[in-house]
Design a protein around this motif. Sequence first.
Motif, PDB file in Angstrom:
ATOM      1  N   ALA A 131     -49.330  36.956  52.161  1.00 52.66           N
ATOM      2  CA  ALA A 131     -50.011  36.834  53.327  1.00 52.66           C
ATOM      3  C   ALA A 131     -50.182  35.648  54.148  1.00 52.66           C
ATOM      4  O   ALA A 131     -50.061  35.491  55.314  1.00 52.66           O
ATOM      5  CB  ALA A 131     -51.513  37.287  52.912  1.00 52.66           C
ATOM      6  N   ILE A 132     -50.098  34.578  53.392  1.00 50.21           N
ATOM      7  CA  ILE A 132     -50.065  33.240  54.072  1.00 50.21           C
ATOM      8  C   ILE A 132     -48.760  33.133  54.674  1.00 50.21           C
ATOM      9  O   ILE A 132     -48.804  32.533  55.830  1.00 50.21           O
ATOM     10  CB  ILE A 132     -50.229  32.160  52.985  1.00 50.21           C
ATOM     11  CG1 ILE A 132     -51.678  32.068  52.401  1.00 50.21           C
ATOM     12  CG2 ILE A 132     -49.980  30.795  53.652  1.00 50.21           C
ATOM     13  CD1 ILE A 132     -51.839  31.265  51.093  1.00 50.21           C
ATOM     14  N   THR A 133     -47.547  33.450  54.155  1.00 48.01           N
ATOM     15  CA  THR A 133     -46.314  33.337  54.642  1.00 48.01           C
ATOM     16  C   THR A 133     -46.300  34.132  55.921  1.00 48.01           C
ATOM     17  O   THR A 133     -45.763  33.741  57.239  1.00 48.01           O
ATOM     18  CB  THR A 133     -45.323  33.687  53.686  1.00 48.01           C
ATOM     19  OG1 THR A 133     -45.495  33.067  52.607  1.00 48.01           O
ATOM     20  CG2 THR A 133     -43.878  33.604  54.162  1.00 48.01           C
ATOM     21  N   VAL A 134     -46.674  35.289  55.759  1.00 47.80           N
ATOM     22  CA  VAL A 134     -46.722  36.030  57.018  1.00 47.80           C
ATOM     23  C   VAL A 134     -47.569  35.514  58.336  1.00 47.80           C
ATOM     24  O   VAL A 134     -47.216  35.664  59.311  1.00 47.80           O
ATOM     25  CB  VAL A 134     -47.043  37.659  56.663  1.00 47.80           C
ATOM     26  CG1 VAL A 134     -47.216  38.586  58.159  1.00 47.80           C
ATOM     27  CG2 VAL A 134     -46.100  38.270  55.915  1.00 47.80           C
ATOM     28  N   PHE A 135     -48.701  35.087  58.057  1.00 45.84           N
ATOM     29  CA  PHE A 135     -49.618  34.496  58.967  1.00 45.84           C
ATOM     30  C   PHE A 135     -48.918  33.173  59.387  1.00 45.84           C
ATOM     31  O   PHE A 135     -48.844  32.911  60.743  1.00 45.84           O
ATOM     32  CB  PHE A 135     -50.895  34.020  58.333  1.00 45.84           C
ATOM     33  CG  PHE A 135     -51.765  33.549  59.245  1.00 45.84           C
ATOM     34  CD1 PHE A 135     -52.618  34.245  60.040  1.00 45.84           C
ATOM     35  CD2 PHE A 135     -51.949  32.065  59.347  1.00 45.84           C
ATOM     36  CE1 PHE A 135     -53.524  33.719  61.060  1.00 45.84           C
ATOM     37  CE2 PHE A 135     -52.780  31.535  60.391  1.00 45.84           C
ATOM     38  CZ  PHE A 135     -53.614  32.446  61.177  1.00 45.84           C
ATOM     39  N   ILE A 141     -46.161  29.550  63.622  1.00 47.26           N
ATOM     40  CA  ILE A 141     -44.647  29.262  64.001  1.00 47.26           C
ATOM     41  C   ILE A 141     -44.668  30.102  65.343  1.00 47.26           C
ATOM     42  O   ILE A 141     -44.072  29.790  66.363  1.00 47.26           O
ATOM     43  CB  ILE A 141     -43.436  29.413  63.166  1.00 47.26           C
ATOM     44  CG1 ILE A 141     -43.928  28.556  61.758  1.00 47.26           C
ATOM     45  CG2 ILE A 141     -42.226  29.170  63.589  1.00 47.26           C
ATOM     46  CD1 ILE A 141     -42.731  28.846  60.636  1.00 47.26           C
ATOM     47  N   GLY A 142     -44.804  31.352  65.216  1.00 45.54           N
ATOM     48  CA  GLY A 142     -44.755  32.288  66.383  1.00 45.54           C
ATOM     49  C   GLY A 142     -43.565  32.883  66.466  1.00 45.54           C
ATOM     50  O   GLY A 142     -43.080  33.316  67.499  1.00 45.54           O
TER      51      GLY A 142
END
Lengths: 143, 146
Positions: A131-135, A141-142
């Motif tokens: 979840a943190i990585t996807v966020f 980073i966008g």
Amino acid sequence: METAFTPFASFGGGLLIGLAAVLLMLGLGRIFGATGILSGLIFPERCPEFAWRATLVLGMVMAPGLIFLATGAWPALDVPVSPLIIAIGGVIVGLGASFGSGCTSGHGVCGLSRLSLRSLVAVPTFMATAAITVFVIRHVIGA
Amino acid sequence: MMKLIYAWATGLVFGLGIAISGMMNPAKVLNFFDIADTWDLSLAFVMGGAVAVTFIGYRLVWRRATPLFEDRFQVPNSNVIDARLVGGSALFGIGWGIAGFCPGAAIPALGMGRWEVALFLGAVGLGLALARILKGQSILPRSASA
């Protein structure tokens, strides 16, 4: 990219995944860990162990085709990331599943069902970092 | 021979579950984790269904003395919580969040004939090989440990 909320299909699919995990325990006395099964095919130790893993994987791979034959449509598979990102993610998944001794199926489905202490630690850990990585990728980073 | 057919059927059931559930669709998996934007809660239902069946099913199966085709159940019994478990799991989640595929979803997805899936699984194989080297295990065909 939006995806439709599919609670019934997802729950039904989950029941089948659970059934497969139970069938493997009933027949072969093994945990259904996809990474372990894959690893056993890439780094085979003994022939009898290799053979059942190979036919199991063959069954897995035949599933989408069977769905196409039955319904006339392939299951949805949309890849919203680039080939480089897929490759980087794959290497990290392989490293992590090996050091963490399991993945979504081994720790997630089988380990939680056994109330394994290791899986009860592993699953919240990888859910949180995913979840943190996807966020971070999508909203910091966008990309 | 019966054991191999049984394993094949088990794999097919698993693959059908993965395909029907939406697990093999990286767009859906990534949206499950994207609570801040295009959230899709579906995968919680996959996990809920799978764990419910497995939790009950395992306990029924373990009433037997042995599995059908083997002489014993081979279930991990370690309770060791160490840096390797936590770090490895953390890394696994990062990779899952980057690519949107996990191995159990990608293996059935291979049957879709899509190159992205083959690329992912090839990369997973590379990661597994790297991990074996880092652990000091052999990556040659006649390796001794699992």
